[in-house]
Design a protein around this motif. Structure first.
Motif, mmCIF file in Angstrom:
data_model
loop_
_atom_site.group_PDB
_atom_site.id
_atom_site.type_symbol
_atom_site.label_atom_id
_atom_site.label_comp_id
_atom_site.label_asym_id
_atom_site.label_seq_id
_atom_site.Cartn_x
_atom_site.Cartn_y
_atom_site.Cartn_z
ATOM 1 N N VAL A 69 0.867 -1.182 0.000
ATOM 2 C CA VAL A 69 0.000 0.000 0.000
ATOM 3 C C VAL A 69 0.899 1.226 0.000
ATOM 4 C CG1 VAL A 69 -1.912 1.185 1.128
ATOM 5 C CG2 VAL A 69 -1.679 -1.293 1.368
ATOM 6 N N PHE A 70 0.812 2.053 -1.058
ATOM 7 C CA PHE A 70 1.778 3.135 -1.251
ATOM 8 C C PHE A 70 1.135 4.503 -1.046
ATOM 9 C CE2 PHE A 70 4.745 6.009 -3.089
ATOM 10 C CZ PHE A 70 5.983 5.396 -2.942
ATOM 11 N N SER A 71 1.829 5.345 -0.268
ATOM 12 C CA SER A 71 1.375 6.699 0.053
ATOM 13 C C SER A 71 2.326 7.721 -0.569
ATOM 14 C CB SER A 71 1.329 6.862 1.583
ATOM 15 O OG SER A 71 0.996 8.172 1.955
ATOM 16 N N HIS A 72 1.777 8.650 -1.337
ATOM 17 C CA HIS A 72 2.608 9.629 -2.053
ATOM 18 C C HIS A 72 3.112 10.751 -1.140
ATOM 19 C CE1 HIS A 72 -0.497 12.776 -2.022
ATOM 20 N NE2 HIS A 72 -1.377 11.900 -2.475
ATOM 21 N N GLY A 73 4.090 11.488 -1.646
ATOM 22 C CA GLY A 73 4.595 12.658 -0.942
ATOM 23 C C GLY A 73 3.712 13.873 -1.175
ATOM 24 N N LEU A 74 4.102 15.007 -0.582
ATOM 25 C CA LEU A 74 3.370 16.250 -0.742
ATOM 26 C C LEU A 74 3.259 16.598 -2.224
ATOM 27 C CD1 LEU A 74 2.108 18.462 1.101
ATOM 28 C CD2 LEU A 74 4.286 19.698 0.904
ATOM 29 N N PHE A 75 2.071 16.984 -2.653
ATOM 30 C CA PHE A 75 1.738 17.362 -4.032
ATOM 31 C C PHE A 75 1.612 16.164 -4.978
ATOM 32 C CE2 PHE A 75 4.859 20.879 -2.764
ATOM 33 C CZ PHE A 75 3.905 21.602 -2.066
ATOM 34 N N GLY A 76 1.598 14.953 -4.463
ATOM 35 C CA GLY A 76 1.520 13.778 -5.331
ATOM 36 C C GLY A 76 0.094 13.411 -5.695
ATOM 37 N N THR A 77 -0.055 12.313 -6.438
ATOM 38 C CA THR A 77 -1.363 11.754 -6.788
ATOM 39 C C THR A 77 -1.250 10.232 -6.815
ATOM 40 O OG1 THR A 77 -1.117 11.557 -9.201
ATOM 41 C CG2 THR A 77 -1.742 13.728 -8.333
ATOM 42 N N ARG A 78 -2.358 9.575 -7.036
ATOM 43 C CA ARG A 78 -2.365 8.116 -7.157
ATOM 44 C C ARG A 78 -1.629 7.642 -8.405
ATOM 45 N NH1 ARG A 78 -8.746 7.052 -8.771
ATOM 46 N NH2 ARG A 78 -8.878 8.641 -10.382
ATOM 47 N N SER A 95 0.032 -3.583 -5.883
ATOM 48 C CA SER A 95 0.443 -2.292 -5.319
ATOM 49 C C SER A 95 -0.729 -1.324 -5.385
ATOM 50 C CB SER A 95 1.655 -1.742 -6.084
ATOM 51 O OG SER A 95 2.250 -0.667 -5.393
ATOM 52 N N LEU A 96 -1.183 -0.877 -4.223
ATOM 53 C CA LEU A 96 -2.326 0.022 -4.111
ATOM 54 C C LEU A 96 -1.820 1.425 -3.799
ATOM 55 C CD1 LEU A 96 -5.493 0.169 -3.998
ATOM 56 C CD2 LEU A 96 -5.245 -0.070 -1.510
ATOM 57 N N HIS A 97 -1.981 2.351 -4.757
ATOM 58 C CA HIS A 97 -1.450 3.710 -4.613
ATOM 59 C C HIS A 97 -2.577 4.662 -4.230
ATOM 60 C CE1 HIS A 97 2.610 3.093 -6.698
ATOM 61 N NE2 HIS A 97 2.077 1.906 -6.462
ATOM 62 N N LEU A 98 -2.438 5.277 -3.047
ATOM 63 C CA LEU A 98 -3.460 6.168 -2.522
ATOM 64 C C LEU A 98 -3.264 7.586 -3.038
ATOM 65 C CD1 LEU A 98 -3.208 5.121 1.242
ATOM 66 C CD2 LEU A 98 -4.394 3.931 -0.602
#
Length: 326
Positions: A69-78, A95-98
């Motif tokens: 389960v992947f969490s992006h940095g500031l200003f990111g997107t899925r 891989s699940l991108h939030l």
């Protein structure tokens, strides 16, 4: 950011009748990589009235697969970090991108006069908490989906993230944070490990040991010698990444520090660090992630047998490598 959630038919997204019927895809488990499905799902956490859009990279395998389960940095997107999500999915790990709507690209794509205020709002404790709750909700929702949850092995789930997303990962894997005299309870016991790209320190806390000591899951820390976070009102040097590695409580952890690069080299951008170095760091990060997950899912800890050959292959790109698997 105003987000209008949309319901999408799984067939329209390319999930296909083969997945829905459980039909075995035409590939062998002995192959190095496999076809994948890429699904964009616009979920909403009704309890919090918060949209949680996700992108799922799903291996074409019939048996239940592990999940990152992947969490992006500031200003990111899925949509970001596709180089990593696609790679692990091609090798049998979903891989699940939030997308975290309170700290995503939408807060930057606004009037320049309001941008700084948006950024300051995005790094508040309330948004950090909301991001960890996004992760919990998305994992709940995925596992409950009839056509998708059965494809995931609930005993093999890890959290991962870059920068602010690494902070989210630490909160979800046990970081002990006290605000206004109250401890935040954000740990998700389903998470078996943590992949931390460019992990920042917890803002305002000089001593990280009481915060990160409770993080007991095996962890992989990845950074580089030029990994400096520099946003309006905040600057964090690479030494902060090393301090996170030292303070984390698990005795089963690994650290890779690459030469050069910069903070954004771990995103999908191809420019930071220069095209050649950027590509080398991304390739090393992809293969390091797989080597770490291989040991974690097989032995429950980082594996020297998998990581030492990786270290030798990428010795020219590494400034430091530290494995503690006690």
């Amino acid at each position: 950011m105003n987000w209008t959630p949309r319901r999408r038919d799984l067939l329209k997204l390319g999930l296909g009748t083969a997945l829905l019927s459980g039909l075995r895809p035409a590939w062998s488990a002995d192959e190095d990589s496999a076809p994948i499905r890429v699904l964009d799902l616009d979920w909403v956490d009704r309890a919090r009235d918060r949209a949680v859009p996700v992108r799922l990279y799903l291996p074409g395998r019939d048996a239940p697969v592990a999940l990152m389960v992947f969490s992006h940095g500031l200003f990111g997107t899925r949509l970001g970090y596709s180089y990593l999500g696609r790679h692990v999915a091609e090798h049998g790990i979903a891989s699940l991108h939030l997308q975290h709507v309170g700290s995503d690209r939408g807060i930057w794509n606004t009037n320049v006069l309001t941008r700084l205020g948006n950024v300051l709002q995005a790094v508040r404790d309330s948004e950090a908490t909301a991001r960890a709750l996004d992760l919990r909700f998305a994992l709940d929702r995925l596992l409950a989906e009839p056509a998708l949850g059965e494809r995931i092995d609930a005993g093999r789930i890890v959290a991962a993230g870059h920068s602010y997303g690494a902070n989210t990962t630490l909160l979800a894997t046990g970081a002990h944070v006290v605000r206004s005299g109250k401890a935040l309870s954000l740990r998700d016991d389903r998470l078996r490990g943590a992949l931390l790209l460019s992990a920042p320190p917890f803002y305002g806390d000089a001593d990280l040991s009481p915060i990160l000591g409770p993080v007991q899951v095996p962890s992989l820390h990845v950074t580089n010698t030029e990994d400096t976070i520099d946003i309006p009102g905040y600057r964090s040097p690479v030494t902060d990444r090393l301090a996170v590695f030292d303070a984390i409580g698990s005795t089963q952890k690994a650290l890779a520090v690459f030469h050069g690069g910069g903070h954004s080299v771990f995103t999908d951008r191809t420019g930071p660090g220069g095209a050649e170095l950027n590509a080398r760091i991304k390739e090393a990060t992809r293969t390091l992630t797989l080597a770490f997950l291989d040991g974690l899912f097989r032995d429950g800890r980082p594996s020297a047998a998998a990581l030492e050959p990786w270290r030798m292959r990428h010795a020219n790109t590494l400034a430091r490598f530290d494995l503690r698997a006690g």
